[in-house]
Design an enzyme around this catalytic site. Structure first.
Site, PDB file in Angstrom:
ATOM      1  N   CYS A 288     -10.367  -3.075  -4.956  1.00 37.58           N
ATOM      2  CA  CYS A 288      -9.376  -4.114  -5.289  1.00 37.58           C
ATOM      3  C   CYS A 288     -10.064  -5.362  -5.813  1.00 37.58           C
ATOM      4  CB  CYS A 288      -8.515  -4.443  -4.070  1.00 37.58           C
ATOM      5  SG  CYS A 288      -7.374  -3.109  -3.636  1.00 37.58           S
TER       6      CYS A 288
ATOM      7  N   CYS B  90     -10.402  -4.469  -0.245  1.00 36.06           N
ATOM      8  CA  CYS B  90     -11.519  -3.531  -0.364  1.00 36.06           C
ATOM      9  C   CYS B  90     -12.286  -3.808  -1.659  1.00 36.06           C
ATOM     10  CB  CYS B  90     -11.014  -2.089  -0.333  1.00 36.06           C
ATOM     11  SG  CYS B  90     -10.174  -1.547  -1.843  1.00 36.06           S
TER      12      CYS B  90
ATOM     13  N   CYS C  83      -4.039   0.815  -2.725  1.00 43.24           N
ATOM     14  CA  CYS C  83      -3.929  -0.425  -1.954  1.00 43.24           C
ATOM     15  C   CYS C  83      -2.857  -1.342  -2.544  1.00 43.24           C
ATOM     16  CB  CYS C  83      -5.260  -1.161  -1.967  1.00 43.24           C
ATOM     17  SG  CYS C  83      -6.639  -0.236  -1.287  1.00 43.24           S
TER      18      CYS C  83
ATOM     19  N   GLU D  25      -2.993  -4.518  -3.184  1.00 46.83           N
ATOM     20  CA  GLU D  25      -3.496  -5.421  -4.207  1.00 46.83           C
ATOM     21  C   GLU D  25      -3.512  -4.756  -5.577  1.00 46.83           C
ATOM     22  OE1 GLU D  25      -5.912  -6.283  -0.371  1.00 46.83           O
ATOM     23  OE2 GLU D  25      -4.928  -4.570  -1.328  1.00 46.83           O
TER      24      GLU D  25
ATOM     25  N   GLU E 209       0.413   5.211   0.628  1.00 50.08           N
ATOM     26  CA  GLU E 209      -0.435   6.318   1.075  1.00 50.08           C
ATOM     27  C   GLU E 209       0.120   7.649   0.584  1.00 50.08           C
ATOM     28  OE1 GLU E 209      -1.999   4.245   5.206  1.00 50.08           O
ATOM     29  OE2 GLU E 209      -0.673   5.980   5.355  1.00 50.08           O
TER      30      GLU E 209
ATOM     31  N   ASN F  63       0.837  -1.192   0.000  1.00 47.06           N
ATOM     32  CA  ASN F  63       0.000   0.000   0.000  1.00 47.06           C
ATOM     33  C   ASN F  63       0.876   1.247   0.000  1.00 47.06           C
ATOM     34  OD1 ASN F  63       0.612  -0.773   2.755  1.00 47.06           O
ATOM     35  ND2 ASN F  63      -0.963   0.628   3.488  1.00 47.06           N
TER      36      ASN F  63
END
Length: 162
Positions: free
Chosen positions: A115, A112, A73, A75, A64, A62
């Protein structure tokens, strides 16, 4: 009115040691990927690893950003890298793990919805399901055989494909 019920099936292992050598190794690659997480705001590190049909492993973590919606993310980092660099080498499996120093994660963290949607599109693109391995440190491992275990009504319209 018709009443419908959906059920999903998945496997739960007590530890990573119960997995096949191939899947255990993929999970270890997800842990390695987590080391490159850029998560100074949430301090919630996530790592993902894809195993391709050729045996190649792709890592994602991930990322940010202070402008929160600009982050991505783990994934999707891995999946978009695959789509840009190895689209003709089908994805066999993805392993995902997470860690934070703020509390103990007791069960696997699921991807999520965004993803899952990206993974769903890539499953359709390669016309082959992807095994999904979710795990946490010292906790259970969940194994699903397709993104449809998460999204039985995934958004997909075949007429939108060129």
């Amino acid at each position: 009115m018709t009443d419908h019920e959906l059920k999903i099936n998945f496997k739960e292992y007590d530890t990573l040691k119960e997995l096949s050598a191939k899947d255990h190794s993929l999970c270890q690659e997800a842990v390695k990927a987590m080391a490159n997480s850029h998560s100074p705001y949430s301090k919630f590190r996530v790592g993902a690893a894809l195993r391709l049909q050729s045996g190649k492993i792709i890592h994602g973590s991930n990322q940010e950003n202070v402008a929160y919606p600009s982050g991505l993310c783990a994934e999707r980092v891995a999946l978009f890298y695959w789509g840009a660099n190895h689209p003709d080498d089908p994805i066999e499996a993805i392993a995902v793990t997470a860690h934070t120093d703020d509390f103990e994660i007791l069960q696997p963290v699921t991807p999520c919805g965004s993803c899952l949607q990206v993974l769903a599109e890539y499953e359709k693109k390669q016309n082959k399901p992807v095994d999904i391995l979710l795990f946490c440190n010292n906790g259970p491992v969940w194994v699903m055989n397709s993104v449809e275990s998460f999204l039985p009504f995934l958004f997909f319209e075949n007429r939108l494909i060129l």
